[in-house]
Structures are given as structure tokens and as C-alpha cells.
Design a protein around this motif. Structure first.
Motif, PDB file in Angstrom:
ATOM      1  N   THR A  52       0.798  -1.181  -0.145  1.00  0.00           N
ATOM      2  CA  THR A  52       0.025  -0.095   0.015  1.00  0.00           C
ATOM      3  C   THR A  52       0.809   1.354   0.087  1.00  0.00           C
ATOM      4  N   PRO A  53       0.481   2.387  -0.486  1.00  0.00           N
ATOM      5  CA  PRO A  53       1.344   3.673  -0.517  1.00  0.00           C
ATOM      6  C   PRO A  53       1.649   4.309   0.657  1.00  0.00           C
ATOM      7  N   TRP A  54       2.850   4.635   0.933  1.00  0.00           N
ATOM      8  CA  TRP A  54       3.016   5.477   1.998  1.00  0.00           C
ATOM      9  C   TRP A  54       2.777   6.764   1.942  1.00  0.00           C
ATOM     10  N   LYS A  55       1.981   7.244   2.950  1.00  0.00           N
ATOM     11  CA  LYS A  55       1.227   8.581   2.874  1.00  0.00           C
ATOM     12  C   LYS A  55       2.024   9.705   3.670  1.00  0.00           C
ATOM     13  N   TRP A  56       3.010   9.378   4.292  1.00  0.00           N
ATOM     14  CA  TRP A  56       3.705  10.479   5.176  1.00  0.00           C
ATOM     15  C   TRP A  56       5.057  11.042   4.430  1.00  0.00           C
ATOM     16  N   ASN A  57       4.894  12.092   4.486  1.00  0.00           N
ATOM     17  CA  ASN A  57       5.894  13.158   3.925  1.00  0.00           C
ATOM     18  C   ASN A  57       7.056  13.579   4.993  1.00  0.00           C
ATOM     19  N   CYS A  58       6.785  13.430   6.212  1.00  0.00           N
ATOM     20  CA  CYS A  58       7.515  13.908   7.298  1.00  0.00           C
ATOM     21  C   CYS A  58       8.551  12.871   7.700  1.00  0.00           C
ATOM     22  N   PHE A  59       8.287  11.487   7.549  1.00  0.00           N
ATOM     23  CA  PHE A  59       9.166  10.527   7.668  1.00  0.00           C
ATOM     24  C   PHE A  59       8.794   9.396   6.614  1.00  0.00           C
ATOM     25  N   ARG A  60       9.752   8.487   6.577  1.00  0.00           N
ATOM     26  CA  ARG A  60       9.810   7.320   5.743  1.00  0.00           C
ATOM     27  C   ARG A  60       9.869   5.892   6.556  1.00  0.00           C
ATOM     28  N   LEU A 113       4.924  19.662  26.578  1.00  0.00           N
ATOM     29  CA  LEU A 113       6.411  18.890  27.063  1.00  0.00           C
ATOM     30  C   LEU A 113       7.265  18.521  25.825  1.00  0.00           C
ATOM     31  N   GLU A 114       6.533  18.258  24.529  1.00  0.00           N
ATOM     32  CA  GLU A 114       7.326  17.481  23.434  1.00  0.00           C
ATOM     33  C   GLU A 114       7.759  18.840  22.852  1.00  0.00           C
ATOM     34  N   THR A 115       7.075  20.280  22.688  1.00  0.00           N
ATOM     35  CA  THR A 115       7.507  21.347  22.127  1.00  0.00           C
ATOM     36  C   THR A 115       8.792  21.857  22.832  1.00  0.00           C
ATOM     37  N   VAL A 116       9.014  21.363  23.961  1.00  0.00           N
ATOM     38  CA  VAL A 116      10.167  21.727  24.610  1.00  0.00           C
ATOM     39  C   VAL A 116      11.338  20.605  24.618  1.00  0.00           C
ATOM     40  N   ALA A 117      10.912  19.329  24.638  1.00  0.00           N
ATOM     41  CA  ALA A 117      11.686  18.052  24.749  1.00  0.00           C
ATOM     42  C   ALA A 117      12.566  18.021  23.256  1.00  0.00           C
ATOM     43  N   ALA A 118      12.077  18.601  22.190  1.00  0.00           N
ATOM     44  CA  ALA A 118      12.661  18.477  20.746  1.00  0.00           C
ATOM     45  C   ALA A 118      13.669  19.511  20.589  1.00  0.00           C
ATOM     46  N   VAL A 119      13.641  20.469  21.725  1.00  0.00           N
ATOM     47  CA  VAL A 119      14.718  21.620  21.469  1.00  0.00           C
ATOM     48  C   VAL A 119      16.297  21.066  21.800  1.00  0.00           C
ATOM     49  N   ALA A 150      16.075  14.811  18.843  1.00  0.00           N
ATOM     50  CA  ALA A 150      15.039  15.937  18.279  1.00  0.00           C
ATOM     51  C   ALA A 150      14.078  15.465  17.419  1.00  0.00           C
ATOM     52  N   GLU A 151      14.323  14.508  16.350  1.00  0.00           N
ATOM     53  CA  GLU A 151      13.536  14.227  15.345  1.00  0.00           C
ATOM     54  C   GLU A 151      12.257  13.353  16.001  1.00  0.00           C
ATOM     55  N   ASN A 152      12.821  12.446  16.668  1.00  0.00           N
ATOM     56  CA  ASN A 152      11.802  11.555  17.714  1.00  0.00           C
ATOM     57  C   ASN A 152      10.827  12.234  18.811  1.00  0.00           C
ATOM     58  N   GLU A 153      11.438  13.300  19.351  1.00  0.00           N
ATOM     59  CA  GLU A 153      10.300  14.200  19.938  1.00  0.00           C
ATOM     60  C   GLU A 153       9.510  14.990  19.378  1.00  0.00           C
ATOM     61  N   ARG A 154       9.969  15.534  18.047  1.00  0.00           N
ATOM     62  CA  ARG A 154       9.079  15.871  17.368  1.00  0.00           C
ATOM     63  C   ARG A 154       7.891  15.225  16.949  1.00  0.00           C
ATOM     64  N   VAL A 248       0.729   6.102  24.416  1.00  0.00           N
ATOM     65  CA  VAL A 248       1.697   6.630  25.313  1.00  0.00           C
ATOM     66  C   VAL A 248       2.645   5.706  26.073  1.00  0.00           C
ATOM     67  N   MET A 249       2.216   4.263  26.090  1.00  0.00           N
ATOM     68  CA  MET A 249       3.495   3.371  26.146  1.00  0.00           C
ATOM     69  C   MET A 249       4.716   3.405  25.394  1.00  0.00           C
ATOM     70  N   VAL A 250       4.567   3.457  24.190  1.00  0.00           N
ATOM     71  CA  VAL A 250       5.707   3.742  23.404  1.00  0.00           C
ATOM     72  C   VAL A 250       6.551   5.066  23.652  1.00  0.00           C
ATOM     73  N   VAL A 251       5.770   6.107  23.482  1.00  0.00           N
ATOM     74  CA  VAL A 251       6.193   7.380  23.988  1.00  0.00           C
ATOM     75  C   VAL A 251       7.037   7.458  25.188  1.00  0.00           C
TER      76      VAL A 251
END
Length: 262
Positions: A52-60, A113-119, A150-154, A248-251
């Protein structure tokens, strides 16, 4: 040739989504539909393992993974040196206003939290990158490690944006907090990278605590355990019937990993 130049290409769009842009030559009635990409050209078609097509442009697909849920969530670095204690109590002092402001609105708390944690990862990676250039030497792999963090937190933020609806003043708070934190962390990293990483380590410990409380509220039914967003299912390779609790578990497991790294 590039179809249209001078266009701001939005990576948040999924592949296949269209964006109306102005055509300077006035062709096609002044508008032209193009597929969003960083370079103004259509990227190669990517598909999932099932075809099936991959629909995300922000990660592969090759940037996805399965979180290690067996990681020790209770590990704690006991502050011993002055820098350790300074980092520890700095983070503890930041938790109080956060608790007062968000109360038990854990979805919006996670978003903040994540807007700060990605910095920190981006700041640390940037400074190490410049240091590597100045000294003409390798970084020992730390640049990529911090940028990946940083990418993971984003991606955590992109996920929680799907399940929480931040109010206007919470969005405004993000601007303020991120601006202050970015500059403070930048200066702290210049002064003492060890202190800066200790701060992140203790921030991650607090994040683990916050997500544990989030899970308790989900289990009690205070927060609805809605289906997991599609972006989370693809990013963490979760089963199709996963729920917010699974997300939430994986995060939380990711935060534990960042705690150990820092």
C-alpha cells in the motif's frame, strides 16, 4: 526543471495532498497544483511492506521502529556533584508551574512537553556540528544521536497534536516557553555540555512520571482511550487496532531511552 520556485513546501502534508500555489507565468488560470516536497519536485513513490502507498511526507518507512517496552522506567541518576544538583533542582522547579497550569489535562501537557523536549537535541547537535567543523574532527556519532533524539521528540508532538486540541493561550505559551528555553539551553550548553545533558536526563525522568500518570487516567476512564492516530501506528509499527494507551506506552519508552542517553 522545478515546477514552481519560491514556494514554501510544507513537510507536514501527507504524500498525495495537494497545495494551491500561484503560477508566476499566469498559466492554467494563474494556479497550478503540485505535490508538496522540500525541493519543489515530486518524490519517488514509496510503499509499505504490504504494497500500500506510504502517505507520510515527514518520515519514511526506514525511519520507523518498534519501541523497547522492557526498558527500566525507574532508573534514576542520583545527583552527586554541584552540576548534578543544579540540573536536578532546576528541573524540579520547572515542574511546579507546569502542574499548576495543566492540572490533569495530560494530552495538552504532553503537547507542551514535546515542544520543549525537541529543543535540546537540535541545539546540542547544532553546536557539536559547528565544533566538528571548527576542529576538523569527527563527532563520534553524537551529532546524529542528538538530531535523531530531536526528530523523535518532534514525532511525539505530531502524534499528540492529533489527539489534543490546545487552546489559543496554550499555543501562545508554547511560543514563550520555547523562546526562553531555547536560548537558556543554548547558553547552558556553551557553558557546560555536561550540565545541559544532565538537565535533559532529569527532564526525561519527569516526562516518564507524567506519562505514567497519563496511563493511570486512561485506565480509570477519566481520559477516553481513543484509537491511535494513523501517524503513530506507522511510526512505531503498532498494530492497526492500537489505542491511545498503546501510544503513551511507546512514547514513555522513548523518553526512558533519551534519559539513559543523556
Amino acid at each position: 526543471k522545478f515546477p514552481v520556485m519560491g514556494v514554501r513546501w510544507r513537510s507536514s502534508l501527507t504524500l498525495g495532498e495537494k497545495e494551491q500555489v500561484n503560477n508566476k507565468n499566469g498559466e492554467d488560470g494563474g494556479n497550478k497544483e503540485v505535490v508538496a516536497s522540500y525541493w519543489g519536485i515530486k518524490g519517488e513513490e514509496v510503499k509499505k511492506e504490504d504494497g500500500t502507498p506510504w502517505k507520510w511526507n515527514c518520515f519514511r518507512p526506514w525511519e520507523t521502529y518498534q519501541a523497547d517496552l522492557t526498558i527500566d522506567l525507574k532508573k534514576h541518576h542520583v545527583p552527586t556533584t554541584f552540576l548534578d544538583k543544579l540540573a536536578y533542582w532546576t528541573v524540579k522547579s520547572l515542574r511546579f508551574p507546569t502542574d499548576v497550569f495543566f492540572q490533569r489535562r495530560y494530552g495538552c501537557r504532553a503537547m507542551m512537553l514535546e515542544t520543549v523536549a525537541a529543543v535540546p537535541g537540535m541545539v546540542g547537535g547544532m553546536l557539536l556540528h559547528c565544533k566538528s567543523l571548527r576542529r576538523f574532527e569527527h563527532s563520534g556519532g553524537w551529532i546524529k544521536t542528538l538530531l535523531d533524539e530531536a526528530e523523535n521528540e518532534r514525532m511525539h508532538l505530531m502524534t499528540f497534536m492529533e489527539v489534543s486540541q490546545p487552546r489559543w493561550y496554550e499555543r501562545a505559551l508554547v511560543f514563550t516557553v520555547q523562546g526562553v528555553f531555547f536560548n537558556a539551553y543554548f547558553l547552558a550548553y556553551l557553558a557546560s555540555p555536561k550540565l545541559a545533558h544532565r538537565v535533559v536526563g532529569y527532564l526525561e525522568e519527569e516526562a516518564i512520571h507524567s506519562y505514567t500518570e497519563f496511563l493511570k487516567e486512561l485506565d480509570k476512564g477519566t481520559i477516553e482511550n481513543v484509537p491511535a492516530p494513523a501517524i503513530a501506528i506507522d511510526y512505531w509499527r503498532l498494530p492497526a487496532d492500537s489505542t491511545l494507551r498503546d501510544v503513551v506506552m511507546v512514547v514513555r519508552a522513548d523518553e526512558a531511552h533519551h534519559r539513559d542517553v543523556n
